[in-house]
Design an enzyme around this catalytic site. Sequence first.
Site, mmCIF file in Angstrom:
data_model
loop_
_atom_site.group_PDB
_atom_site.id
_atom_site.type_symbol
_atom_site.label_atom_id
_atom_site.label_comp_id
_atom_site.label_asym_id
_atom_site.label_seq_id
_atom_site.Cartn_x
_atom_site.Cartn_y
_atom_site.Cartn_z
ATOM 1 N N TYR A 291 -2.741 -1.835 10.121
ATOM 2 C CA TYR A 291 -2.636 -1.936 8.375
ATOM 3 C C TYR A 291 -1.325 -1.686 7.692
ATOM 4 O O TYR A 291 -0.935 -2.433 7.124
ATOM 5 C CB TYR A 291 -3.932 -1.265 7.782
ATOM 6 C CG TYR A 291 -3.915 -1.361 6.270
ATOM 7 C CD1 TYR A 291 -4.396 -2.389 5.773
ATOM 8 C CD2 TYR A 291 -3.514 -0.360 5.307
ATOM 9 C CE1 TYR A 291 -4.721 -2.527 4.410
ATOM 10 C CE2 TYR A 291 -3.398 -0.514 4.218
ATOM 11 C CZ TYR A 291 -4.241 -1.716 3.618
ATOM 12 O OH TYR A 291 -4.126 -1.809 2.092
ATOM 13 N N SER B 296 1.126 -1.101 0.030
ATOM 14 C CA SER B 296 0.032 -0.062 0.112
ATOM 15 C C SER B 296 0.768 1.191 -0.013
ATOM 16 O O SER B 296 1.932 1.204 0.784
ATOM 17 C CB SER B 296 -0.994 -0.195 1.176
ATOM 18 O OG SER B 296 -1.652 1.427 1.421
HETATM 19 P P1 NAP Z 1 -11.435 -5.771 -1.383
HETATM 20 O O1 NAP Z 1 -12.190 -5.076 -2.418
HETATM 21 O O2 NAP Z 1 -12.013 -5.662 0.052
HETATM 22 O O3 NAP Z 1 -11.030 -7.346 -1.854
HETATM 23 C C1 NAP Z 1 -10.461 -8.153 -0.895
HETATM 24 C C2 NAP Z 1 -10.009 -9.407 -1.529
HETATM 25 O O4 NAP Z 1 -9.294 -10.156 -0.502
HETATM 26 C C3 NAP Z 1 -11.344 -10.390 -1.625
HETATM 27 O O5 NAP Z 1 -11.259 -10.931 -2.818
HETATM 28 C C4 NAP Z 1 -11.300 -11.290 -0.411
HETATM 29 O O6 NAP Z 1 -12.043 -12.368 -0.709
HETATM 30 C C5 NAP Z 1 -9.874 -11.499 -0.257
HETATM 31 N N1 NAP Z 1 -9.536 -11.905 1.104
HETATM 32 C C6 NAP Z 1 -9.416 -11.195 2.084
HETATM 33 N N2 NAP Z 1 -9.025 -12.037 3.289
HETATM 34 C C7 NAP Z 1 -8.654 -13.283 2.566
HETATM 35 C C8 NAP Z 1 -8.108 -14.362 3.033
HETATM 36 N N3 NAP Z 1 -7.860 -14.558 4.281
HETATM 37 N N4 NAP Z 1 -7.834 -15.128 2.363
HETATM 38 C C9 NAP Z 1 -8.016 -15.130 0.818
HETATM 39 N N5 NAP Z 1 -8.659 -14.093 0.418
HETATM 40 C C10 NAP Z 1 -8.772 -13.166 1.119
HETATM 41 O O7 NAP Z 1 -9.908 -5.223 -1.366
HETATM 42 P P2 NAP Z 1 -9.105 -4.296 -2.358
HETATM 43 O O8 NAP Z 1 -9.297 -2.804 -2.342
HETATM 44 O O9 NAP Z 1 -9.310 -5.031 -3.838
HETATM 45 O O10 NAP Z 1 -7.449 -4.704 -1.809
HETATM 46 C C11 NAP Z 1 -6.820 -5.781 -2.658
HETATM 47 C C12 NAP Z 1 -5.353 -5.461 -2.027
HETATM 48 O O11 NAP Z 1 -4.973 -4.153 -2.220
HETATM 49 C C13 NAP Z 1 -5.287 -5.509 -0.558
HETATM 50 O O12 NAP Z 1 -4.107 -6.311 -0.221
HETATM 51 C C14 NAP Z 1 -5.337 -4.368 -0.209
HETATM 52 O O13 NAP Z 1 -4.775 -4.139 1.334
HETATM 53 C C15 NAP Z 1 -4.379 -3.649 -1.153
HETATM 54 N N6 NAP Z 1 -4.772 -2.132 -1.229
HETATM 55 C C16 NAP Z 1 -6.004 -1.563 -1.541
HETATM 56 C C17 NAP Z 1 -6.266 -0.303 -1.479
HETATM 57 C C18 NAP Z 1 -7.275 0.397 -1.924
HETATM 58 O O14 NAP Z 1 -7.417 1.538 -1.667
HETATM 59 N N7 NAP Z 1 -8.510 -0.388 -2.347
HETATM 60 C C19 NAP Z 1 -4.937 0.485 -1.454
HETATM 61 C C20 NAP Z 1 -3.753 0.128 -1.197
HETATM 62 C C21 NAP Z 1 -3.638 -1.335 -1.332
HETATM 63 P P3 NAP Z 1 -13.616 -12.596 -0.251
HETATM 64 O O15 NAP Z 1 -14.421 -11.955 -1.361
HETATM 65 O O16 NAP Z 1 -13.673 -14.035 -0.131
HETATM 66 O O17 NAP Z 1 -13.924 -11.999 1.154
#
Ligand code: NAP
Length: 272
Positions: A180, A167
């Site tokens: 986080y 992140s």
């Molecule tokens: P999201 O929409 O909440 O999606 C999260 C995904 O992770 C879902 O597919 C979820 O599966 C899966 N997941 C969560 N816990 C898990 C586990 N224990 N085992 C396997 N799968 C798991 O989040 P996102 O925004 O796409 O984030 C994706 C990545 O980018 C994350 O690592 C996050 O920290 C990083 N990130 C996001 C942002 C942002 O602004 N969105 C910014 C920086 C970094 P389920 O559907 O089954 O729950």
Amino acid sequence: MEPPLITTTTTPTTTLQDRVAIVTGASRGIGRAIALHLATLGAKLVINYTSPSSQTHAEQLLSQINSLSPSPSSTTPRAIIVQADISDETQVKNLFNTAEQAFNTQPHIVITSAGILDPTYSSLFDIETSEFDRIFSVNARGTFLCIKEAANRVKRGGGGRIVTVSSSLTASFGVGYGAYTASKAAVDAMTKILAKELKGSRITVNALAPGPIATDMFFDGKSEEVVQKAIDINPLGRLGQVEDVAPVVGFLVSDAAEWINGQIIRVNGGYV
Ligand code: NAP
């Protein structure tokens, strides 16, 4: 003196034809967009998720990938779905075993996008210890389990790629994101060290470090005011979309990107 002879070499390409890519957290958000994009580049996909409620999302992605083009082989599929909690070592091993059995090959690409955030945005002096542990168990331990398995299984000798998802908060240090951000700082550290430890394998290891991206995770628990603030501080005056991120990963995992190794790639519109 004669100038050195210039020899022509084949230009490395960005196609992923017939490479197998495992994407954790591919049911929703950034992971889903990455999986779909890699499929458009020709990769065969392993779609991972964990929550029973996300099975439908995973199935929708599977049919979307299948509709891009049929599998060129009658014996291996275009994509598969594997439910696995990445914080559980046995389930992570099963994820990789299932992938290898389905495609009859070691994986070429592993993307660890699964992650969680504390939606209460508690300060470090307020956050429950159990919540701190939960975040670390998925983001840090889960990434560790996946990249450990990946380092032992991804094909060596060229084209092997591991991309973790960190992140931009590890550079901006926003308040309310203490646990986080610390868990993602662990991801940064493991990424840079593993890239060096895999010397000689031609497997590259990089971290993608997005800024605010409009996904469930980003909006969860945030007021309209907080969302607007994220837009206002960004030089591009908007939130990122998953489509801003996926092509960056598409390039990172291509042959053309071999020289990018051990890097933290910030994709955030320039706010940090
Ligand atoms: P999201 O929409 O909440 O999606 C999260 C995904 O992770 C879902 O597919 C979820 O599966 C899966 N997941 C969560 N816990 C898990 C586990 N224990 N085992 C396997 N799968 C798991 O989040 P996102 O925004 O796409 O984030 C994706 C990545 O980018 C994350 O690592 C996050 O920290 C990083 N990130 C996001 C942002 C942002 O602004 N969105 C910014 C920086 C970094 P389920 O559907 O089954 O729950």
